[in-house]
Design an enzyme around this catalytic site. Sequence first.
Site, PDB file in Angstrom:
ATOM      1  N   GLY A 157      46.221  59.258  50.695  1.00  0.00           N
ATOM      2  CA  GLY A 157      47.261  58.427  50.760  1.00  0.00           C
ATOM      3  C   GLY A 157      48.423  58.970  50.414  1.00  0.00           C
ATOM      4  N   ARG A 158      49.483  58.203  50.015  1.00  0.00           N
ATOM      5  CA  ARG A 158      50.666  58.810  49.815  1.00  0.00           C
ATOM      6  C   ARG A 158      50.757  59.521  48.603  1.00  0.00           C
ATOM      7  NH1 ARG A 158      51.181  53.177  49.981  1.00  0.00           N
ATOM      8  NH2 ARG A 158      52.454  52.250  51.822  1.00  0.00           N
ATOM      9  N   ILE A 159      49.919  59.194  47.469  1.00  0.00           N
ATOM     10  CA  ILE A 159      49.985  60.159  46.287  1.00  0.00           C
ATOM     11  C   ILE A 159      48.989  61.248  46.511  1.00  0.00           C
ATOM     12  CG2 ILE A 159      49.265  60.139  43.864  1.00  0.00           C
ATOM     13  CD1 ILE A 159      49.519  57.080  43.829  1.00  0.00           C
ATOM     14  N   ARG A 179      39.225  58.311  54.446  1.00  0.00           N
ATOM     15  CA  ARG A 179      38.316  57.181  55.495  1.00  0.00           C
ATOM     16  C   ARG A 179      39.155  57.795  56.860  1.00  0.00           C
ATOM     17  NH1 ARG A 179      40.119  51.860  53.015  1.00  0.00           N
ATOM     18  NH2 ARG A 179      41.728  52.975  52.524  1.00  0.00           N
ATOM     19  N   ARG A 239      41.215  54.821  39.633  1.00  0.00           N
ATOM     20  CA  ARG A 239      40.825  53.709  38.836  1.00  0.00           C
ATOM     21  C   ARG A 239      39.454  54.335  38.034  1.00  0.00           C
ATOM     22  NH1 ARG A 239      45.305  52.263  38.942  1.00  0.00           N
ATOM     23  NH2 ARG A 239      45.734  49.900  39.754  1.00  0.00           N
ATOM     24  N   GLU A 268      40.018  49.858  29.656  1.00  0.00           N
ATOM     25  CA  GLU A 268      41.483  50.101  29.455  1.00  0.00           C
ATOM     26  C   GLU A 268      41.973  49.174  28.375  1.00  0.00           C
ATOM     27  OE1 GLU A 268      43.822  51.368  32.418  1.00  0.00           O
ATOM     28  OE2 GLU A 268      42.639  53.033  33.030  1.00  0.00           O
ATOM     29  N   HIS A 287      46.600  55.997  31.168  1.00  0.00           N
ATOM     30  CA  HIS A 287      47.139  55.445  32.309  1.00  0.00           C
ATOM     31  C   HIS A 287      48.747  55.442  32.408  1.00  0.00           C
ATOM     32  CE1 HIS A 287      45.795  52.270  35.566  1.00  0.00           C
ATOM     33  NE2 HIS A 287      46.860  53.060  35.771  1.00  0.00           N
ATOM     34  N   ILE A 288      49.399  56.649  32.464  1.00  0.00           N
ATOM     35  CA  ILE A 288      50.590  56.687  32.462  1.00  0.00           C
ATOM     36  C   ILE A 288      50.907  57.598  33.991  1.00  0.00           C
ATOM     37  CG2 ILE A 288      51.238  56.688  30.032  1.00  0.00           C
ATOM     38  CD1 ILE A 288      51.095  60.075  30.125  1.00  0.00           C
ATOM     39  N   GLY A 289      50.350  57.426  34.825  1.00  0.00           N
ATOM     40  CA  GLY A 289      50.761  58.175  36.121  1.00  0.00           C
ATOM     41  C   GLY A 289      51.910  57.833  36.496  1.00  0.00           C
TER      42      GLY A 289
HETATM   43  C1  DGY Z   1      49.405  51.573  40.000  1.00  0.00           C
HETATM   44  O1  DGY Z   1      50.551  51.662  40.205  1.00  0.00           O
HETATM   45  O2  DGY Z   1      48.332  50.996  40.424  1.00  0.00           O
HETATM   46  C2  DGY Z   1      49.023  52.456  38.843  1.00  0.00           C
HETATM   47  O3  DGY Z   1      47.738  52.654  38.289  1.00  0.00           O
HETATM   48  C3  DGY Z   1      49.720  51.841  37.743  1.00  0.00           C
HETATM   49  O4  DGY Z   1      51.258  52.533  37.943  1.00  0.00           O
END
Ligand code: DGY
Length: 325
Positions: A157-159, A179, A239, A268, A287-289
């Site tokens: 996806g985008r990321i 997919r 996740r 978490e 969880h600091i993405g």
């Molecule tokens: C999201 O945006 O879903 C990340 O897990 C939290 O920024």
Amino acid sequence: MNRPKVVVTRRMPQEAIELLEKEANVYVWDSEETAIPQTVLLEQVKDAAGILTNVADSIDKEVLDAAPSLKVISTMAVGYDNIDIAEAARRGIAIGHTPGILTEATADLTFALLMASGRRVAEGAAYVKEGKWKSWGPMLLTGQDVYGATIGIIGMGRIGEGIARRAAGFDMNILYHNRSRKPDIEKSLNAEYCSLDSLLERSDFVVLLAPSTPETYRMMGEREFKLMKSSAVFINASRGKNVDEQALYEALQDGEIWAAGLDVFDEEPVSLDNPLLSLSNVTALPHIGSASIKTRTKMAVVAAQNLLAGLAGTELLFEVKGDTV
Ligand code: DGY
């Protein structure tokens, strides 16, 4: 006319709160580090028209039942697996999220985690601070090459695309599984589409970015880790539920894979008893993405804008429709 009530489940950047206060009476659970207790949430949503939430709160049927006047739920996240989407939709409640905004910040952090895990950055930093550094050693804290290695991205996806762009800058061979195929990325970044098994077998770095859905639940388990190279590094920035953590622990412990970088966990905050935390080849983050100051502030403002649109009954900037991460 009565102003609608909005419940904000966590302390937020002031810009977002000020936006909301122009139109609504705002309750804020004013803590940075602890989630709103369920009893407080259930009490506060009784007369709320809007909830501004985040990945740490579960907005489930119990919360929806307690909030008969609810018109909109807005989350400052791209992922929305913490919300009972089907139930909210059945009740005609609009749902907003913040895709796009966090793409680059999350790709930066994911790539940082990849490099840190491959090159033992956290271990090295702890080594110095713990006074263990006695002398330079030829093979001391040696890791895996990133430059020129093969990266396998699960979830383009985008990321995923953001990671692929960064990987291209490190002259990496890019494999991906998704997919649907992405011909533009195949062309512009020389990325190769392949089956999940082939990606796992061939990659030096496996980066998991798939959204959390019933189909992706525990998609990385014993069989998948066994397919990976013993020198490979596994990165999860999606996740925790997508991974069988026990199988991951065993794969790391038994040397079936070399290291892991984890920004997300099944539960978490992760418990200190989680065996993964006992392994020196695990780099764990909370969880600091998307956690850059600019990005988190923008996410909060967009989440507030989504919420106000939902209160006004107008179109949300970003409404949950399905395929997002
Ligand atoms: C999201 O945006 O879903 C990340 O897990 C939290 O920024």
